[in-house]
Design an enzyme around this catalytic site. Structure first.
Site, PDB file in Angstrom:
ATOM      1  N   ASP A  14       0.812  -1.226   0.000  1.00 39.02           N
ATOM      2  CA  ASP A  14       0.000   0.000   0.000  1.00 39.02           C
ATOM      3  C   ASP A  14       0.840   1.269   0.000  1.00 39.02           C
ATOM      4  OD1 ASP A  14      -2.266  -1.681   0.284  1.00 39.02           O
ATOM      5  OD2 ASP A  14      -1.886  -1.785   2.427  1.00 39.02           O
ATOM      6  N   LYS A  17       2.279   2.231  -5.101  1.00 43.77           N
ATOM      7  CA  LYS A  17       2.945   1.744  -6.331  1.00 43.77           C
ATOM      8  C   LYS A  17       2.052   1.935  -7.555  1.00 43.77           C
ATOM      9  CE  LYS A  17       3.291  -2.426  -4.629  1.00 43.77           C
ATOM     10  NZ  LYS A  17       2.881  -2.209  -3.247  1.00 43.77           N
ATOM     11  N   GLY A  41      -4.224  -4.183  -3.952  1.00 44.38           N
ATOM     12  CA  GLY A  41      -5.256  -3.215  -4.318  1.00 44.38           C
ATOM     13  C   GLY A  41      -4.614  -1.892  -4.707  1.00 44.38           C
ATOM     14  N   HIS A  42      -4.900  -1.441  -5.919  1.00 48.63           N
ATOM     15  CA  HIS A  42      -4.360  -0.157  -6.379  1.00 48.63           C
ATOM     16  C   HIS A  42      -5.502   0.781  -6.697  1.00 48.63           C
ATOM     17  CE1 HIS A  42      -0.516  -2.284  -8.030  1.00 48.63           C
ATOM     18  NE2 HIS A  42      -0.431  -2.011  -6.746  1.00 48.63           N
ATOM     19  N   GLN A 201       2.397  -6.018  -3.101  1.00 47.78           N
ATOM     20  CA  GLN A 201       2.593  -5.852  -1.651  1.00 47.78           C
ATOM     21  C   GLN A 201       3.933  -5.132  -1.404  1.00 47.78           C
ATOM     22  OE1 GLN A 201       1.562  -9.314  -2.626  1.00 47.78           O
ATOM     23  NE2 GLN A 201      -0.485  -8.496  -2.507  1.00 47.78           N
TER      24      GLN A 201
END
Ligand code: IMP
Length: 406
Positions: A14, A17, A41-42, A201
């Site tokens: 988180d 990225k 999750g992005h 990650q």
């Protein structure tokens, strides 16, 4: 010739990225993600639109960039279809630009249930995302998993349960239509290529180098690139992405986590930094920037330059504390111990800096960085021994400042 860069997280995930990859994507022909699955999750903000990706690299938002879900990944076809729908709803054509390596393993519905069951069974849960990630990687090692290349292999399929087989039948044509043997992309058979390898990650969640067992199951450090089949000696640059503070979701040691008496700071950062997991919706745990673990993560993964994100979140703080060492049993530690109980026991040695107390969110040029922020960045660079090349001062693309802007 193939020009290759890597972007990976150097904290617990988180780090932002997705935004950085989105900004860098126009420079690359291909973005190849090398590990993890729908546990990531992005969130990407483009104008008024907001995209949330769990599997697809954010490079898909740029029409001249192709993306590959790499061989080290574990793919949930249902989730992938959801993300493709999100693109279609926003009129983004992904056909002939999005591919999945036929060596990637599949995540079946039973894996998610098993993940959940295992979490309940543990005396102390790990706080997994319940996306079946650990089960998929363990099946891979047991050689009972199914890769896309093997969806017609009867002997392997005989090891799956009926429900999963039905699920596979529903998705098999779709999977075949987007899968490729990625060797030709990597080794220049299609001519000159520039490729960015995207990590998932963060290094501190790596199953070898993170704090086992409070880690994810895939490789999150530079070791994950091996799965792609590209020699690491030929990588040109490795960008390590870190927030200006630390966050962690799930359970596990977190040496610089805000103490109870810092609950105001916690609330402030959770709110201003929007520190809520985009996969699970859980509020993230927050803490001071930890240079001990940052240096460790950079050393392990050979980071050549740092990207500092969420800088604007700290704009109004009068004092900023940063961890410059760990203490345990009157001993000063310069790097994290391997054992989670020991890491739980370390006390962070905090150094206090004056905040820059000005709005950074509109900065567009390296020269505009406030002096106190610049001093803090100098300190980080000299401690970690890695230069900072990019800072991110907000969620929007234009809120990205490059040291060497062209
Ligand atoms: P799993 O990857 O779902 O098995 O979860 C293992 C640990 O990794 C848990 O603590 C999760 O919260 C954490 N984790 C997995 N993916 C991410 C991510 O993308 N960001 C932050 N933490 C993650």
């Amino acid at each position: 010739m193939v020009v290759v860069s890597v972007v990976l997280g150097v904290q617990w995930g988180d780090e932002g990225k997705g935004k950085i990859i989105d900004v860098l994507s126009p420079q690359f022909d291909w973005i190849i993600r090398y590990s993890g699955g729908a546990n990531a999750g992005h969130t990407i903000v483009v104008g008024d639109a907001k995209f949330i990706f769990h599997l697809i690299p954010s490079g898909i938002l740029h029409k001249n960039t192709k993306v590959l879900l790499g061989p080290g990944m574990v793919i949930d076809p249902e989730q992938l279809l959801k993300e493709l729908r999100q693109l279609e709803e926003n009129n983004i054509d992904w056909h002939n630009r999005l591919f999945v390596s036929d060596r990637a393993h599949l995540v079946f519905p039973s894996y998610k249930k098993e993940d959940e069951k295992l979490e309940k069974k543990r005396k102390k849960s790990l706080g997994t995302t319940k996306r079946g990630i650990g089960i998929a990687y363990s099946r891979k090692m047991l050689r009972t998993g199914i890769r896309i290349a093997d969806v017609d292999e009867k002997d392997l399929l005989s090891l799956q349960n009926k429900k999963d087989l039905r699920f596979l039948q529903e998705h098999v044509d779709f999977l075949k239509s987007i899968s490729i043997n990625h060797y030709s992309v990597l080794h220049g058979i299609e001519g000159k290529q520039s490729i960015l390898f995207e990590g998932a990650q963060g290094v501190l969640l790596d199953s070898d180098y993170g704090c086992y067992p409070y880690v994810t199951s895939g490789p999150t450090s530079i070791n994950g690139v091996d799965a792609i089949g590209f020699p690491s000696r030929d990588i040109d640059s490795i960008l390590g992405v870190t927030k200006m503070y630390c966050t962690r979701v799930g359970v596990g040691p977190f040496p610089t986590e805000f103490a109870e008496q810092e609950s105001d700071l916690l609330e402030f950062i959770q709110k201003k930094g929007n520190e809520k997991g985009s996969t699970t919706g859980r509020l993230r745990r927050c803490g001071h920037l930890d240079l001990v673990s940052l240096k460790y993560a950079c050393k392990i993964s050979g980071v050549t330059s740092l990207v500092l994100t969420h800088v604007d979140v700290l704009d109004t703080l009068e004092k900023i504390q940063i961890c410059v060492g760990y203490e345990r049993d009157n001993e000063f530690l310069e790097f994290p111990p391997s054992q989670f109980r020991q890491l739980n026991e370390v006390k962070p040695v905090l150094k206090s800096f004056d905040g820059w107390m000005s709005d950074c969110s509109g900065i567009t040029n390296w020269n505009e960085i406030p002096t106190r922020l610049r001093e803090l960045m100098d300190f980080i660079e000299s401690y970690v021994q890695v230069p900072i090349s990019i800072i991110s001062v907000g969620a929007k693309r234009k809120q990205t400042v490059f040291k060497n802007a062209n």
